[in-house]
Structure formats: C-alpha cells, structure tokens
Scaffold this active site. Sequence first.
Site, PDB file in Angstrom:
ATOM      1  N   LYS A   1      -9.636   1.001  -5.424  1.00  0.00           N
ATOM      2  CA  LYS A   1      -9.907   1.516  -6.772  1.00  0.00           C
ATOM      3  C   LYS A   1     -11.402   1.729  -6.893  1.00  0.00           C
ATOM      4  CE  LYS A   1      -6.558   1.755 -10.020  1.00  0.00           C
ATOM      5  NZ  LYS A   1      -6.074   0.850 -11.041  1.00  0.00           N
TER       6      LYS A   1
ATOM      7  N   THR B   1       9.611 -12.416   7.068  1.00  0.00           N
ATOM      8  CA  THR B   1       8.599 -11.357   6.981  1.00  0.00           C
ATOM      9  C   THR B   1       7.387 -11.760   7.833  1.00  0.00           C
ATOM     10  OG1 THR B   1       7.603 -12.428   5.070  1.00  0.00           O
ATOM     11  CG2 THR B   1       9.271 -10.764   4.614  1.00  0.00           C
TER      12      THR B   1
ATOM     13  N   GLU C   1      13.061  -6.959   3.875  1.00  0.00           N
ATOM     14  CA  GLU C   1      13.865  -7.267   2.692  1.00  0.00           C
ATOM     15  C   GLU C   1      14.989  -6.249   2.459  1.00  0.00           C
ATOM     16  OE1 GLU C   1      10.657  -7.339   3.022  1.00  0.00           O
ATOM     17  OE2 GLU C   1       9.671  -8.819   1.739  1.00  0.00           O
TER      18      GLU C   1
ATOM     19  N   TRP D   1      -8.104   5.714  -8.262  1.00  0.00           N
ATOM     20  CA  TRP D   1      -7.426   5.164  -7.104  1.00  0.00           C
ATOM     21  C   TRP D   1      -7.543   6.128  -5.923  1.00  0.00           C
ATOM     22  CZ3 TRP D   1      -2.154   6.719  -5.724  1.00  0.00           C
ATOM     23  CH2 TRP D   1      -1.575   5.894  -4.777  1.00  0.00           C
TER      24      TRP D   1
HETATM   25  P1  AMP Z   1       8.198  -5.082   7.441  1.00  0.00           P
HETATM   26  O1  AMP Z   1       8.944  -5.933   6.508  1.00  0.00           O
HETATM   27  O2  AMP Z   1       7.363  -5.853   8.420  1.00  0.00           O
HETATM   28  O3  AMP Z   1       9.077  -4.111   8.142  1.00  0.00           O
HETATM   29  O4  AMP Z   1       7.140  -4.237   6.591  1.00  0.00           O
HETATM   30  C1  AMP Z   1       7.556  -3.386   5.549  1.00  0.00           C
HETATM   31  C2  AMP Z   1       6.412  -2.546   5.074  1.00  0.00           C
HETATM   32  O5  AMP Z   1       5.961  -1.664   6.110  1.00  0.00           O
HETATM   33  C3  AMP Z   1       6.762  -1.601   3.945  1.00  0.00           C
HETATM   34  O6  AMP Z   1       6.790  -2.249   2.701  1.00  0.00           O
HETATM   35  C4  AMP Z   1       5.645  -0.577   4.041  1.00  0.00           C
HETATM   36  O7  AMP Z   1       4.453  -1.038   3.449  1.00  0.00           O
HETATM   37  C5  AMP Z   1       5.444  -0.474   5.533  1.00  0.00           C
HETATM   38  N1  AMP Z   1       6.176   0.698   6.041  1.00  0.00           N
HETATM   39  C6  AMP Z   1       7.382   0.738   6.621  1.00  0.00           C
HETATM   40  N2  AMP Z   1       7.704   1.999   6.965  1.00  0.00           N
HETATM   41  C7  AMP Z   1       6.672   2.791   6.576  1.00  0.00           C
HETATM   42  C8  AMP Z   1       6.394   4.193   6.630  1.00  0.00           C
HETATM   43  N3  AMP Z   1       7.225   5.060   7.201  1.00  0.00           N
HETATM   44  N4  AMP Z   1       5.232   4.634   6.094  1.00  0.00           N
HETATM   45  C9  AMP Z   1       4.349   3.785   5.522  1.00  0.00           C
HETATM   46  N5  AMP Z   1       4.546   2.447   5.450  1.00  0.00           N
HETATM   47  C10 AMP Z   1       5.693   1.954   5.967  1.00  0.00           C
END
Ligand code: AMP
Length: 537
Positions: A436, A185, A330, A441
């Site tokens: 918040k 990540t 993940e 929120w």
């Molecule tokens: P990553 O593991 O770097 O791909 O990040 C995943 C995170 O990116 C998710 O848990 C979301 O918080 C954010 N994310 C991915 N796709 C979207 C989307 N279409 N809209 C808003 N947030 C997103």
Amino acid sequence: MLSTMQDRQLGLPLLLRHAHRVNGKSTVISHGRSTRHVATFAMVAERAGRLGSALEHLGYPRGTVVGTFAGSTQEHLEAYLGIPASGRILHTLNVRLHDDHLEYIARHASDEIFIVDGPNLERFCSIAPRLPGMRLLIVAGKDAPDVPPELSCDVVLYEELLLNGTPEIDWPEIDEREAAIICYTGGTTGLPKGVAYSHRSLWLQAMSLCTANAVGMSCESRLLPAVPLYHVNGWGLPFAALMAGADLIMPDHSMRAEHLLALIDEEPPTIAAGVPTIWSDVLDLVRSRGRADLGAVRTICCGGAQVSQSLSDAYRSMGIRMVQAWGMTETSSVSAVATVPRWAQSEEDRLHYQASQGRVVCGLEVRVASLEGEVLPSDGTSVGEIHIRGPWVTGRYLGADDQSEFQDGWLRTGDVGTVDGDGYVFVADRAKDAVKSGGEWIPSLALEEAIRNHPAVQDVAVVAIPDPRWQERPGAVVVLRPGHVSTSAELSEWLRDKVARWWIPSLWIFSDSLPRTAVGKIDKRLIRQLIRDGVYS
Ligand code: AMP
C-alpha cells in the site's frame, strides 16, 4: 419427499474397488533416477489391501493416524490408498518442513504409526525421539539404512508387513464424512494448520479434476504429477488417475528438471502437472538442449503460484496447452482452472483468460469481499479478498476453535483480487503481501509479471518496504538469468512504459536465489525480514 436412490457412500473403498476391478490393467510406473517399477492398478490395490489388513492383524484400530514421510513412490501410493480405505487416517508429512514443525504436526495429528522410505529414514530417525506417541515404524523401500537401536518403538519392514496381510479387497463401508487424509498448510505465517479431508471430499474433488474443464483425464491419458504426495495429496491427481484409468508416472524422490525430462522421454506422459518453478526449470533445460518439444505431453496443469505469461507462451509454442490452476490446501487444491472459453475469439481475449487464476470449478463457489467483510460485486473490477465454499473446502482447522478465517460458511482465502461474471478468478496479491503506497494499492503479482518479462530476469519477488513518506513502497528482489547482466536503473527504465510510474520499485536487490517455503513458494515473509535485518541490501 426423499429420493429413491441407494444410499451408497462415496470414498476410497469405492475408488479402490473400481481401480481393482475395472481399471485393473492401467499401470503405476514408479521411476527413480536408477530404479523403475511397473505395477498394474490391480496389483497396487491388492498391496494396499494387504497393508490395511496387516495393520488390522497387528491390532491398530480404525481411526489410527498413520504418518508418511516419503517420496512419490509406489509404496507411498499404496499407503495413500490402503490406509484411508481400511478406515485408518493418513497424514502425509512434508519432508521439507523444519524439524520443529514436523514434530508439531506429528503430535498435533496424533500420529501413532509412521511409514518412512529409505532416503528419508535418517532424517526421520533424528526427529523420532521427539515423538512419544509413535508406536510403530514401517520402513519402506530397498537399501534403507539401519534404524538406530535406541528407538523405543516396534520396527518392521514394509514388504514383511505386507506378507502378514491379505489382499483384502472387500473394503469396509465407511461413512463418507469420516476423515481420510490430513494435510497441514506450509506454516509461513505461524504454526502449520491442519485440514482433514473426508472420503466424500476426496472423491468429489477427484471427479472434478477428471472433467474436461479441469485437467481432463481418461483411460487414454498418461499422467506425470510432478507434485509431491505430501503437497495437498499430490493435488488429488493420483485419485483422479485411478478413477479415470490413466497410467500414473510417479517421479520417486526427484522433481529435478533432468529427471522429469528423462521421464517425459522414457514414459511418454500426455498430461503433466506441477508448480511454475518446476516447469520453468524444465523449459530452461529443453532450450539448453536445443529441443522444441516435450514428447507426448499435450497439457500441463500449472499452479500453486502465479504462472507467467511468458511461461505459458513458451509451452504453447511447443504445442502444449499450459493451464493455470488456483487452489489451496484448505480447498483440496485445484479449485479454478484457466480454460479459455469458446467466446474468447481475439488474441487479446485469449490472453486475458489464460492469465487468470482460473474459472471456478463446478461444485465450488467464489465471491469477493472487502477485508472488513462487506460482500462486493463479482464484476471483474471490484477488488477484495476471495472467499470460497463447497463440499471439498474445509469448514475449520483441525483442533482449532478460531473461526477468524471463515465468514458465514465461506473460507477467507487471504488472496486478494477480483471475480468476473463468468466465475474467472484474478488474484493480484496475498492480503498479507499487499503493498500500500500512499494509500494506493500496488498489486505485487502484476508488478512481478512485468519485471519477469525482462529478458535478463529469471525470477523476482516484490515486497512492501517501509517508507517515511508513502508508508510503503515496493522493493524487488531479482534473480538474473545465468550469463545476463542488468542494473536497477536499466530495469526501472524498462518498466516505465509497462506499469504506472509510481509502481516502479524504490529498492532493487539482486540475489542468486529467492527463499522458498517447504512447498516451494517464494517466502515473502522471510524476504521482508531479511530486508529489515539488512541481510539484503
Ligand atoms: P497452498 O495451501 O500451499 O497450496 O497455498 C495456497 C496459496 O497459493 C493460495 O492461497 C494462493 O495464494 C497461492 N496460489 C495457488 N495457486 C495460485 C495461482 N495460480 N496464482 C497465484 N497464486 C496461487
């Protein structure tokens, strides 16, 4: 009663056999700013075979972890296929990570071999002395600089290595539950966390991507993934292209708008994918050139961060279906896709679904729960953390016992929002980024969307700032479009009839750019810190 079906294993060997024997005529086009290589899937599969067998001849056993530090090139794709299909494990290192994080993940994943291409070699060699487990460095691509002589490991050129291998296409049978690829990540909330995808999970996710409810790929498609291979395996898109027989256009080392637009014109893709920032830059370029089309592109799968309504509408006006996708490292990337259902007849309904993060794909399940863990109804109104589970969702982090991000077999995504009765996910915030105010929120993504719709605003990030009376108030860091002016008073006034009065940010900061993480997402943790440290004021 057990079934009578054959117990064949899903995985990369099966995919490579298909890419070689059935989809062999489809092509991989690796197109850099001044280079262009075309190879058929059959040729790529054979070279992937040579790579696997050359490592075998050198005595690196199955299970050896091979790190890659490279762009979106044909050689990287060959490693992406040949390393796992030969029973070794691929670890795609994100070249944009900080040196300390790179050292950490290479050591943590026990990488022994590294495949590094020319443009990334100098940087890699500066980190290499910190990697005592490194036994072999494979240098890919032409025009690579010399490797410093003090590097105490074997060094071989990729093309020479391939000559020592055989185009072994009788790939081994591998238990489908074995690890195939490791990704980490982004590491915005501490050290990066590792996820090991299995052969089975990669296979199932690629099949899911091919379906019409997801990206919809076939042997009629030409795919341009503007997604680095180190970001969640390029979202798994190359595997889906190999499965479907779709031509694959690899952007090499540049994801810049000029380069992508050149690829769109010269290699006419029909489907493209990438994060909103990339497609927003492409849109600006298209407009600045007075164009109103994107060649043959008909679908753009856009995700990784919220896709604004104005962005999807702009592409829609060019006859392009921009579908929002949601997922995480993940969950092997794309887990929900915002296809508009046939019952959405009115424009209002269409916009409602288009603005969702997407409908969960078949095979995965989502639910909403309070932060304390109480499961809430999936009714489109109960707000909580989104949980997800399924055969291509990780059940733990590599080398970690901590189960705090899991609950009863579900992954706690850290995304806060709702799920409706038809499986559409609406994300309003990251739990850690939530604002918040006076106990109420404020969904930062919805507030950002409202601010971004102002004609002078190019980009915006809303974060929580401490407040003596309300505990927290929203603060907005705004990037204005070149040549535009605006003020906090004007933006506040403009928001008055668009959001609740108490959502209007108490602090406005104008900046030239927003800090981003190694995968290009807005780094809100850093923004909060910059505000705290008085760097932003
Ligand atoms: P990553 O593991 O770097 O791909 O990040 C995943 C995170 O990116 C998710 O848990 C979301 O918080 C954010 N994310 C991915 N796709 C979207 C989307 N279409 N809209 C808003 N947030 C997103």
